[in-house]
Motif scaffolding. Sequence first.
Motif, PDB file in Angstrom:
ATOM      1  N   ILE A  52       4.433 -19.981 -47.408  1.00 17.53           N
ATOM      2  CA  ILE A  52       4.899 -21.251 -47.976  1.00 17.53           C
ATOM      3  C   ILE A  52       5.306 -21.060 -49.434  1.00 17.53           C
ATOM      4  O   ILE A  52       6.381 -21.483 -49.861  1.00 17.53           O
ATOM      5  CB  ILE A  52       3.804 -22.330 -47.871  1.00 17.53           C
ATOM      6  N   TRP A  53       4.443 -20.393 -50.214  1.00 20.93           N
ATOM      7  CA  TRP A  53       4.732 -20.217 -51.636  1.00 20.93           C
ATOM      8  C   TRP A  53       5.961 -19.338 -51.848  1.00 20.93           C
ATOM      9  O   TRP A  53       6.796 -19.626 -52.707  1.00 20.93           O
ATOM     10  CB  TRP A  53       3.517 -19.618 -52.331  1.00 20.93           C
ATOM     11  N   GLY A  78      -2.540 -23.584 -44.979  1.00 19.28           N
ATOM     12  CA  GLY A  78      -1.815 -22.982 -46.095  1.00 19.28           C
ATOM     13  C   GLY A  78      -1.663 -23.945 -47.263  1.00 19.28           C
ATOM     14  O   GLY A  78      -1.838 -23.571 -48.427  1.00 19.28           O
ATOM     15  N   LEU A  79      -1.343 -25.207 -46.965  1.00 21.20           N
ATOM     16  CA  LEU A  79      -1.229 -26.227 -48.011  1.00 21.20           C
ATOM     17  C   LEU A  79      -2.576 -26.451 -48.700  1.00 21.20           C
ATOM     18  O   LEU A  79      -2.645 -26.610 -49.918  1.00 21.20           O
ATOM     19  CB  LEU A  79      -0.731 -27.545 -47.400  1.00 21.20           C
ATOM     20  N   HIS A  80      -3.629 -26.442 -47.900  1.00 23.32           N
ATOM     21  CA  HIS A  80      -4.967 -26.645 -48.460  1.00 23.32           C
ATOM     22  C   HIS A  80      -5.312 -25.522 -49.458  1.00 23.32           C
ATOM     23  O   HIS A  80      -5.821 -25.799 -50.556  1.00 23.32           O
ATOM     24  CB  HIS A  80      -6.002 -26.680 -47.342  1.00 23.32           C
ATOM     25  N   LEU A  81      -5.010 -24.279 -49.097  1.00 26.33           N
ATOM     26  CA  LEU A  81      -5.296 -23.159 -49.993  1.00 26.33           C
ATOM     27  C   LEU A  81      -4.448 -23.231 -51.260  1.00 26.33           C
ATOM     28  O   LEU A  81      -4.924 -22.906 -52.354  1.00 26.33           O
ATOM     29  CB  LEU A  81      -5.061 -21.833 -49.276  1.00 26.33           C
ATOM     30  N   LEU A  82      -3.193 -23.649 -51.133  1.00 26.70           N
ATOM     31  CA  LEU A  82      -2.331 -23.793 -52.307  1.00 26.70           C
ATOM     32  C   LEU A  82      -2.883 -24.857 -53.258  1.00 26.70           C
ATOM     33  O   LEU A  82      -2.840 -24.694 -54.483  1.00 26.70           O
ATOM     34  CB  LEU A  82      -0.909 -24.160 -51.887  1.00 26.70           C
ATOM     35  N   GLN A 131      -4.357 -17.577 -45.278  1.00 24.77           N
ATOM     36  CA  GLN A 131      -3.843 -16.880 -46.465  1.00 24.77           C
ATOM     37  C   GLN A 131      -2.406 -16.413 -46.255  1.00 24.77           C
ATOM     38  O   GLN A 131      -1.588 -16.462 -47.173  1.00 24.77           O
ATOM     39  CB  GLN A 131      -4.747 -15.697 -46.807  1.00 24.77           C
ATOM     40  N   GLU A 132      -2.097 -15.962 -45.044  1.00 26.68           N
ATOM     41  CA  GLU A 132      -0.728 -15.567 -44.732  1.00 26.68           C
ATOM     42  C   GLU A 132       0.206 -16.774 -44.802  1.00 26.68           C
ATOM     43  O   GLU A 132       1.329 -16.679 -45.307  1.00 26.68           O
ATOM     44  CB  GLU A 132      -0.670 -14.932 -43.342  1.00 26.68           C
ATOM     45  N   MET A 138      -8.712  -5.494 -47.303  1.00 25.92           N
ATOM     46  CA  MET A 138      -9.130  -6.508 -46.341  1.00 25.92           C
ATOM     47  C   MET A 138      -7.916  -7.279 -45.836  1.00 25.92           C
ATOM     48  O   MET A 138      -7.086  -7.708 -46.632  1.00 25.92           O
ATOM     49  CB  MET A 138     -10.139  -7.471 -46.985  1.00 25.92           C
ATOM     50  N   LYS A 139      -7.812  -7.419 -44.532  1.00 20.86           N
ATOM     51  CA  LYS A 139      -6.667  -8.100 -43.946  1.00 20.86           C
ATOM     52  C   LYS A 139      -6.721  -9.594 -44.254  1.00 20.86           C
ATOM     53  O   LYS A 139      -7.780 -10.223 -44.099  1.00 20.86           O
ATOM     54  CB  LYS A 139      -6.658  -7.874 -42.427  1.00 20.86           C
ATOM     55  N   PRO A 140      -5.600 -10.190 -44.703  1.00 20.08           N
ATOM     56  CA  PRO A 140      -5.617 -11.629 -45.013  1.00 20.08           C
ATOM     57  C   PRO A 140      -5.794 -12.467 -43.756  1.00 20.08           C
ATOM     58  O   PRO A 140      -5.408 -12.068 -42.658  1.00 20.08           O
ATOM     59  CB  PRO A 140      -4.238 -11.865 -45.650  1.00 20.08           C
ATOM     60  N   THR A 141      -6.382 -13.627 -43.930  1.00 14.69           N
ATOM     61  CA  THR A 141      -6.555 -14.549 -42.816  1.00 14.69           C
ATOM     62  C   THR A 141      -5.218 -15.232 -42.505  1.00 14.69           C
ATOM     63  O   THR A 141      -4.264 -15.139 -43.284  1.00 14.69           O
ATOM     64  CB  THR A 141      -7.596 -15.628 -43.155  1.00 14.69           C
TER      65      THR A 141
END
Length: 225
Positions: free
Chosen positions: A13-14, A53-57, A7-8, A1-4
Amino acid sequence: MKPTKAQEAMAHIWGAILTRQLTVTPNAHGHYSLTVATLCEHLDLTTATARDGLHLLAMAGRISYQPHLGYQLMPLSQPDWQSLAAGIQAMVGAFMDRLPPRLDEPTSLTLLGLLHGLQHLPAKDYRDLAALAHWHQQLHYTLFAGINPYLADAIQPLVAQHLRYLTHPDIGFEFASSWQRLMPVLRGLVSARPQAHSHAYQHYWLGLNTAVGERLSTFTSGQFL
């Protein structure tokens, strides 16, 4: 599944933090602030993707978020590591205590597929800390979720924080050699007699934590990425 896109951005960032492409400095509280503006300036992200991205982290437990302080990366420390390693060891023990007579077929097949993928991983990926962190999480979370999906959710933040230490450049943790020791154990856990390998799996985590703890003891106060 292709990342959103989010997620990218999270991976970007990480990865930048782990490889020191992104320079962060401590604030008055001794933590390391991560702002949308900084990420947009240094990583060429849009405001929306940087925020997502920060929110997912933060959701993954790799960074913290507080309304009055924003997004922050906590400094590495001996007390933090000791409590974290103890928490991981306790959770792994809890999982092994709930180990069924045999893992279900979907979990076994997924885990075997991951092990096969690791054996054929391109050499460049072993130099990519973000990629190694992803494989580490996938391997162990697949096992945890297969044993107890409810308890698996509880260990996710612990594993994410644990990875901050494993992927610290100055720790120099060798994922490749570690996985060579781990693979036979995981194959045993998806066999007809998984209980025969439960102690080996707990011992793997104990050895891993001991090695990181010994390396961490050589750090100077406040040393960070």
